[in-house]
Write an enzyme that holds these catalytic residues in place. Sequence first.
Site, PDB file in Angstrom:
ATOM      1  N   GLU A  99       0.858  -1.184   0.000  1.00  0.00           N
ATOM      2  CA  GLU A  99       0.000   0.000   0.000  1.00  0.00           C
ATOM      3  C   GLU A  99       0.893   1.231   0.000  1.00  0.00           C
ATOM      4  O   GLU A  99       1.955   1.216   0.614  1.00  0.00           O
ATOM      5  CB  GLU A  99      -0.860   0.017   1.287  1.00  0.00           C
ATOM      6  CG  GLU A  99      -1.659  -1.251   1.508  1.00  0.00           C
ATOM      7  CD  GLU A  99      -2.227  -1.381   2.930  1.00  0.00           C
ATOM      8  OE1 GLU A  99      -2.068  -0.433   3.735  1.00  0.00           O
ATOM      9  OE2 GLU A  99      -2.808  -2.431   3.224  1.00  0.00           O
ATOM     10  N   LYS A 119       2.440   4.372   1.387  1.00  0.00           N
ATOM     11  CA  LYS A 119       2.523   4.834   2.776  1.00  0.00           C
ATOM     12  C   LYS A 119       2.000   6.262   2.819  1.00  0.00           C
ATOM     13  O   LYS A 119       2.563   7.154   2.180  1.00  0.00           O
ATOM     14  CB  LYS A 119       3.977   4.784   3.232  1.00  0.00           C
ATOM     15  CG  LYS A 119       4.174   5.095   4.689  1.00  0.00           C
ATOM     16  CD  LYS A 119       5.620   4.771   5.053  1.00  0.00           C
ATOM     17  CE  LYS A 119       5.941   5.168   6.474  1.00  0.00           C
ATOM     18  NZ  LYS A 119       5.582   6.538   6.811  1.00  0.00           N
ATOM     19  N   ASP A 149       0.957   9.939   4.215  1.00  0.00           N
ATOM     20  CA  ASP A 149       1.585  10.886   5.116  1.00  0.00           C
ATOM     21  C   ASP A 149       0.524  11.785   5.731  1.00  0.00           C
ATOM     22  O   ASP A 149       0.341  12.918   5.348  1.00  0.00           O
ATOM     23  CB  ASP A 149       2.607  11.718   4.324  1.00  0.00           C
ATOM     24  CG  ASP A 149       3.671  12.287   5.236  1.00  0.00           C
ATOM     25  OD1 ASP A 149       3.722  11.880   6.410  1.00  0.00           O
ATOM     26  OD2 ASP A 149       4.434  13.135   4.766  1.00  0.00           O
ATOM     27  N   TYR A 173      -7.132   1.178   6.132  1.00  0.00           N
ATOM     28  CA  TYR A 173      -6.142   0.181   5.729  1.00  0.00           C
ATOM     29  C   TYR A 173      -6.019  -0.999   6.693  1.00  0.00           C
ATOM     30  O   TYR A 173      -5.222  -1.900   6.480  1.00  0.00           O
ATOM     31  CB  TYR A 173      -4.770   0.810   5.484  1.00  0.00           C
ATOM     32  CG  TYR A 173      -4.221   1.669   6.609  1.00  0.00           C
ATOM     33  CD1 TYR A 173      -3.911   1.128   7.839  1.00  0.00           C
ATOM     34  CD2 TYR A 173      -4.010   3.027   6.400  1.00  0.00           C
ATOM     35  CE1 TYR A 173      -3.402   1.906   8.858  1.00  0.00           C
ATOM     36  CE2 TYR A 173      -3.491   3.826   7.413  1.00  0.00           C
ATOM     37  CZ  TYR A 173      -3.192   3.261   8.636  1.00  0.00           C
ATOM     38  OH  TYR A 173      -2.691   4.051   9.639  1.00  0.00           O
ATOM     39  N   LYS A 205      10.769   3.322   3.115  1.00  0.00           N
ATOM     40  CA  LYS A 205      10.743   4.783   2.948  1.00  0.00           C
ATOM     41  C   LYS A 205      11.559   5.184   1.723  1.00  0.00           C
ATOM     42  O   LYS A 205      12.682   4.716   1.536  1.00  0.00           O
ATOM     43  CB  LYS A 205      11.330   5.464   4.184  1.00  0.00           C
ATOM     44  CG  LYS A 205      10.531   5.202   5.440  1.00  0.00           C
ATOM     45  CD  LYS A 205       9.645   6.370   5.789  1.00  0.00           C
ATOM     46  CE  LYS A 205      10.447   7.402   6.543  1.00  0.00           C
ATOM     47  NZ  LYS A 205       9.634   8.370   7.250  1.00  0.00           N
ATOM     48  N   CYS A 243       7.134  46.526 -12.155  1.00  0.00           N
ATOM     49  CA  CYS A 243       7.156  45.217 -12.816  1.00  0.00           C
ATOM     50  C   CYS A 243       8.484  45.024 -13.539  1.00  0.00           C
ATOM     51  O   CYS A 243       8.876  45.870 -14.341  1.00  0.00           O
ATOM     52  CB  CYS A 243       5.992  45.113 -13.797  1.00  0.00           C
ATOM     53  SG  CYS A 243       6.055  43.620 -14.791  1.00  0.00           S
ATOM     54  N   CYS A 284       7.491  44.894 -17.565  1.00  0.00           N
ATOM     55  CA  CYS A 284       6.960  46.028 -18.331  1.00  0.00           C
ATOM     56  C   CYS A 284       7.217  47.370 -17.658  1.00  0.00           C
ATOM     57  O   CYS A 284       6.964  48.415 -18.238  1.00  0.00           O
ATOM     58  CB  CYS A 284       5.474  45.851 -18.605  1.00  0.00           C
ATOM     59  SG  CYS A 284       4.446  46.125 -17.157  1.00  0.00           S
ATOM     60  N   CYS A 291       1.233  43.573 -10.917  1.00  0.00           N
ATOM     61  CA  CYS A 291       1.632  44.530 -11.940  1.00  0.00           C
ATOM     62  C   CYS A 291       0.366  45.189 -12.468  1.00  0.00           C
ATOM     63  O   CYS A 291      -0.627  44.533 -12.718  1.00  0.00           O
ATOM     64  CB  CYS A 291       2.357  43.798 -13.068  1.00  0.00           C
ATOM     65  SG  CYS A 291       2.459  44.767 -14.568  1.00  0.00           S
ATOM     66  N   CYS A 338       1.048  44.290 -20.129  1.00  0.00           N
ATOM     67  CA  CYS A 338       2.252  43.628 -19.632  1.00  0.00           C
ATOM     68  C   CYS A 338       2.488  42.301 -20.356  1.00  0.00           C
ATOM     69  O   CYS A 338       1.654  41.412 -20.326  1.00  0.00           O
ATOM     70  CB  CYS A 338       2.115  43.384 -18.128  1.00  0.00           C
ATOM     71  SG  CYS A 338       3.506  42.502 -17.431  1.00  0.00           S
TER      72      CYS A 338
END
Length: 676
Positions: free
Chosen positions: A119, A121, A123, A236, A324, A418, A421, A436, A441
């Site tokens: 499966e 893993k 997190d 699970y 891991k 910017c 431009c 901007c 632009c």
Amino acid sequence: MSQSATDAARRGGELKERIRAADHAYYVLDQPVLSDAEYDRLMRELAALEAAHPELADPDSPTQRVSGAPAARFERVAHREPMLSLGNVQTDAELDELDARVHRLLGLPESVEVAYVCEPKLDGLSAELVYEDGAFVSGSTRGDGAYGEDVTRNLRTVGGLQANRGVPQRLAGRPPRRIEVRGEVLLQKRHFEAMNQLILRQGGVPFANPRNAAAGSLRQLDWRITATRPLSFIAYEALVPHGEPWGTHWEKLRALAALGFDTNPENALCHGIAEVKRYRDRMERRRFELPYDTDGVVVKVDDLDWRRRLGAASKFPRWAAAFKYPPQEEATRVRAIWASVGRTGILTPVVEVDPVQLSGATVSRATLHNEDEMRRKDIRQGDWVLIRRAGEVIPEVVKPLPERRTGAETFFEFPRHCPICGAAVVREEGEKVYRCTGAACPAQLQGRLRHFAQRRAMDVDGLGDKLCAQLVETGLVKDFADLYAITHERWEGLERMAEKSAQNMVDALERSKDTTLRRLLFGLGIPQVGEATAATLARHFGTVATFLAASEEELLAVRDIGPESAREIRAWTSEPQNVRVVERLLAAGVAPAPEEVDARGALAGKTVVLTGGLSRLSRDEAKAEIERRGGKVSGSVSRKTHLVVAGEEAGSKLEKARALGVRVIGEEEFLALLEE
Ligand SMILES: [Zn+2]
């Protein structure tokens, strides 16, 4: 003598600060800095202080949370059987060792291939859900494995992998009298992104990663806050006291799905350790495509009787291990920081770093959300930093490593004009970002073009970043409509364009004219109009003209369109420039069909019949998915039927389809078709 008012105010401030810091460490970072007793003491002292000095009372005080009562932490609950963590393995040799040990302890000859369930893993945060007589009675976090926190009410609000699924309040089928279901509560990546964007817009501090966000969201004292967080639960494991009704783990997973839980569709039954390694390689290659964070693969002996015989060593079960992947975080040096301009004109800091290998890819660039984040994290040019790849293509800068500073680091001054431009950049009230203001632009135009051409929008094959940049630089394109006016000769005149690739562009643009209203509305880059909203608008208005003519009130009447969206969309459609671009697109031959027919969808022009129950989506969802791909759903099987999707317990329609020789597919194949 009573404490003076200034002393009380100072002490009150200190207490609030310490409690908030402890809350942050506990709920957000998931790393408590105070014991429960210390925390309670501070809270009681603050409550007493506020009672004695009513002028200190303030609605934001930690004592005011949860309907005015001082916040308590969660009740402790014992797990009937400890929730053990798994031993880690990191190399092929260690996997071989695991397999050899299983053989040795069970007395199996080498020639016997042990079956393992693999499966991804996950997190997130592990949780246990207890059901009695089919009803959800209590739920807790893993805690220290022996005791967890009672988060029953919060768990009731948790969803599944798909939007319409979730933690079942009542189990389907015939569940055992008591069953303890274990799984992971997590935030899918897209939900995490959206949630952080929202937090950023509201001026808050975003979560560092989906895991912290999931833990922080589930462990909210006020379950109503948890309810607003798009958490998912993936089951699970399951335990039944006094004898489990299953022979293998694989069987157990199927039973969990039948009881109404989402299990991971990536799970696989592998025969022998060599197959386990192949699964691991496959998942590692695909890990960033998966909708959630995963940092490895869990390997479990499939046979439950063997598991009992293998038992557990002091800390870890002997029948399972977690493989891991190599770390996702790397340290590297910042070469330079600059500001990039996106299609909506937002300036984002881009961090150039010394190239470094990160989960299989060479990385030379990382992002920070905005200027504030750059300041908050204190990232300087020349700094050593930790970067992290969280599934997006471009990794993010986690933090600097100040102990490695030499004094030669320099601050990056965020530009007030910017960089592309030269127009002024402004930060609007309540916004965390600079934009901007240049209407023409080129950086914005380039980004908008890319957005317009992408697969999910107008799907102009071959129009990538470099080409978009050239089109803007050469002045060939000033708005989307100009794209369709570019001749074969003009295409050929661009850099790295040969006769054939020029013809490909002309053909791709020609094909893109045959589109849907949803794709067009999404591609136009109207503020507040993402893919889902574009679909809603397309369904509601049917044609471009009706959409352009809709008043703010009419927009507000559309389901899921709020006042802010209605206002911004109307502002866009009342801008004559925008209307002109749309008119020119239509004049160029762009022909958006109403949403129902996607002439280029996988099921275009096909008649599909659904029969039996599908486990992973509802019938309405299946119908919508088919229609979105240009297909039509019919209630009965005839010679005109192209395809029958047969779910569980499909009946007479299936027989009729077989008799007529109509193609029949099962749920898995159907889902694969939708993925195409
Ligand atoms: Zn600009």
